[in-house]
Design an enzyme around this catalytic site. Structure first.
Site, PDB file in Angstrom:
ATOM      1  N   HIS A 144      -1.550   1.371   6.437  1.00 54.93           N
ATOM      2  CA  HIS A 144      -2.209   2.031   7.562  1.00 54.93           C
ATOM      3  C   HIS A 144      -3.633   1.752   8.798  1.00 54.93           C
ATOM      4  O   HIS A 144      -3.373   0.425   8.370  1.00 54.93           O
ATOM      5  CB  HIS A 144      -2.917   3.668   6.928  1.00 54.93           C
ATOM      6  CG  HIS A 144      -3.457   2.783   6.011  1.00 54.93           C
ATOM      7  ND1 HIS A 144      -4.751   2.593   6.433  1.00 54.93           N
ATOM      8  CD2 HIS A 144      -3.712   2.516   4.267  1.00 54.93           C
ATOM      9  CE1 HIS A 144      -5.235   2.254   5.091  1.00 54.93           C
ATOM     10  NE2 HIS A 144      -4.950   2.298   3.981  1.00 54.93           N
ATOM     11  N   HIS A 146      -2.716   0.132  -4.010  1.00 57.68           N
ATOM     12  CA  HIS A 146      -3.007   1.224  -3.792  1.00 57.68           C
ATOM     13  C   HIS A 146      -3.725   2.052  -4.752  1.00 57.68           C
ATOM     14  O   HIS A 146      -3.077   1.925  -5.812  1.00 57.68           O
ATOM     15  CB  HIS A 146      -2.220   2.358  -3.719  1.00 57.68           C
ATOM     16  CG  HIS A 146      -2.651   4.129  -3.120  1.00 57.68           C
ATOM     17  ND1 HIS A 146      -2.973   3.999  -1.806  1.00 57.68           N
ATOM     18  CD2 HIS A 146      -2.317   4.973  -4.068  1.00 57.68           C
ATOM     19  CE1 HIS A 146      -3.137   5.317  -2.179  1.00 57.68           C
ATOM     20  NE2 HIS A 146      -2.782   5.956  -3.574  1.00 57.68           N
ATOM     21  N   HIS A 153      -7.872   5.236   7.142  1.00 59.09           N
ATOM     22  CA  HIS A 153      -9.154   4.642   6.606  1.00 59.09           C
ATOM     23  C   HIS A 153      -9.162   3.123   6.321  1.00 59.09           C
ATOM     24  O   HIS A 153      -7.855   2.456   6.972  1.00 59.09           O
ATOM     25  CB  HIS A 153      -9.333   5.145   5.460  1.00 59.09           C
ATOM     26  CG  HIS A 153      -8.211   5.484   4.442  1.00 59.09           C
ATOM     27  ND1 HIS A 153      -6.771   5.545   4.243  1.00 59.09           N
ATOM     28  CD2 HIS A 153      -8.265   4.360   3.168  1.00 59.09           C
ATOM     29  CE1 HIS A 153      -6.488   5.031   3.388  1.00 59.09           C
ATOM     30  NE2 HIS A 153      -7.386   4.285   2.585  1.00 59.09           N
ATOM     31  N   GLU A 188      -0.154   4.736   2.017  1.00 55.08           N
ATOM     32  CA  GLU A 188      -0.080   5.508   2.707  1.00 55.08           C
ATOM     33  C   GLU A 188       0.738   5.628   3.888  1.00 55.08           C
ATOM     34  O   GLU A 188       1.275   5.909   4.617  1.00 55.08           O
ATOM     35  CB  GLU A 188      -0.945   5.468   3.526  1.00 55.08           C
ATOM     36  CG  GLU A 188      -2.502   6.233   2.808  1.00 55.08           C
ATOM     37  CD  GLU A 188      -2.946   5.247   1.304  1.00 55.08           C
ATOM     38  OE1 GLU A 188      -4.047   5.848   0.706  1.00 55.08           O
ATOM     39  OE2 GLU A 188      -2.462   4.311   1.174  1.00 55.08           O
ATOM     40  N   ASP A 214       0.827  -1.374  -0.007  1.00 56.50           N
ATOM     41  CA  ASP A 214       0.249  -0.197   0.200  1.00 56.50           C
ATOM     42  C   ASP A 214       0.507   1.494  -0.055  1.00 56.50           C
ATOM     43  O   ASP A 214       1.761   0.597  -0.016  1.00 56.50           O
ATOM     44  CB  ASP A 214      -1.381  -0.040   1.068  1.00 56.50           C
ATOM     45  CG  ASP A 214      -2.571   0.627   0.938  1.00 56.50           C
ATOM     46  OD1 ASP A 214      -2.637   1.035  -0.020  1.00 56.50           O
ATOM     47  OD2 ASP A 214      -2.961   0.573   2.174  1.00 56.50           O
TER      48      ASP A 214
END
Length: 274
Positions: free
Chosen positions: A104, A60, A115, A10, A8
């Site tokens: 994250h 992502h 999120h 973030e 990912d």
């Protein structure tokens, strides 16, 4: 030994905010380079630890962020935005361990850009277990009998992984100061840490059990507004829980629950900005 790597963005080293992870923003090119550097460090550490094959899945947004020409030559890459299983595409029972990097924390929790899949989601549950991307993806790995042996990202992601997966190796490359500010290791130091932790995770893999999903799981997603819940509930088998924005779906297994989640969030996006 086969290792699966989901990457990912973030939680990547040095990235503090959306200008690094959104393809329309000025810092996105820097974000792509940092993301590829973190991925390569994990791949190198896994290979040094004894892995013979590493499959990398770009996880992502549109899932075309990693720089293929800069990726470690010994790794295979899955990229592109339409995938049946999104962040865990290609993961099956032929893998000896899964590693999540650049991750994250879930929606509503402290952490950089926290999120759960999309910003229209307030909470997600499988039965009574509240989960985010780490938990849901770990359940898919567990369905295939694959342990998640390492999670890397910000400190919030590492805490979340440690609570869900006993014995997992974690690597916090940055500490979240606010949701859009971080204190980060330099890319060089972070990559040294990721290499070290990936090799450690390979050595420790037999001490981590797969996160086994429940049979006939009940998926519940709480959306931020009622219009999003209405759209999500258009999917057959879904219903809105009275007096809430929670949409419920009873699945036959975790794979069906994951597919349902992907469809529900795509439908919910119809009203995200309206």
């Amino acid at each position: 030994m086969n290792i699966y790597l989901s990457v990912d963005m973030e939680g990547i080293t040095g990235i503090p905010d959306y200008t690094f992870v959104d393809s329309t923003q000025h810092n996105y090119g820097i974000g792509r380079s940092l993301m590829t550097g973190d991925a390569n460090a994990v791949i190198e550490g896994a290979l040094a630890g004894g892995a013979e094959h590493v499959l990398v899945n770009d996880s992502h947004s549109k899932m075309n962020n990693l720089l293929p020409e800069k990726l470690h030559p010994e790794a295979e890459l899955i990229n592109g935005g339409v995938k049946l299983y999104s962040m865990v595409e290609g993961l099956d029972n032929t893998y000896d361990g899964a590693i999540f990097t650049g991750y994250h924390s879930r929606a509503g929790q402290p952490g950089v850009m926290s999120h759960s899949m999309i910003h229209a989601v307030r909470n997600m549950w499988i039965n009574e277990q509240e989960i985010g991307e780490i938990g849901f993806n770990a359940y898919i790995a567990g369905y295939h009998g694959v342990p998640v042996i390492m999670v890397a990202g910000d400190d919030g992601a590492c805490r979340e992984a440690e609570e869900l997966i006993p014995g997992v190796v974690t690597a916090a490359v940055k500490t979240s100061l606010t949701r859009s500010a971080v204190r980060s290791l330099s890319p060089q130091k972070a990559q040294e840490l990721l290499k070290e932790k990936a090799a450690e995770a390979i050595a420790n893999r037999n001490n981590v059990k797969p996160l086994t999903p429940p049979d006939n799981p009940v998926l519940r997603i709480e959306f931020t507004n009622y219009g999003q819940a209405e759209w999500a509930a258009f999917m057959p088998g879904c219903e809105i829980e009275p007096g809430s924005t929670v949409v419920r779906f009873e699945a036959k297994d975790i794979l069906e629950a994951y597919s349902a989640m992907l469809v529900m969030i795509e439908l919910a996006l119809q009203t995200t900005y309206r």
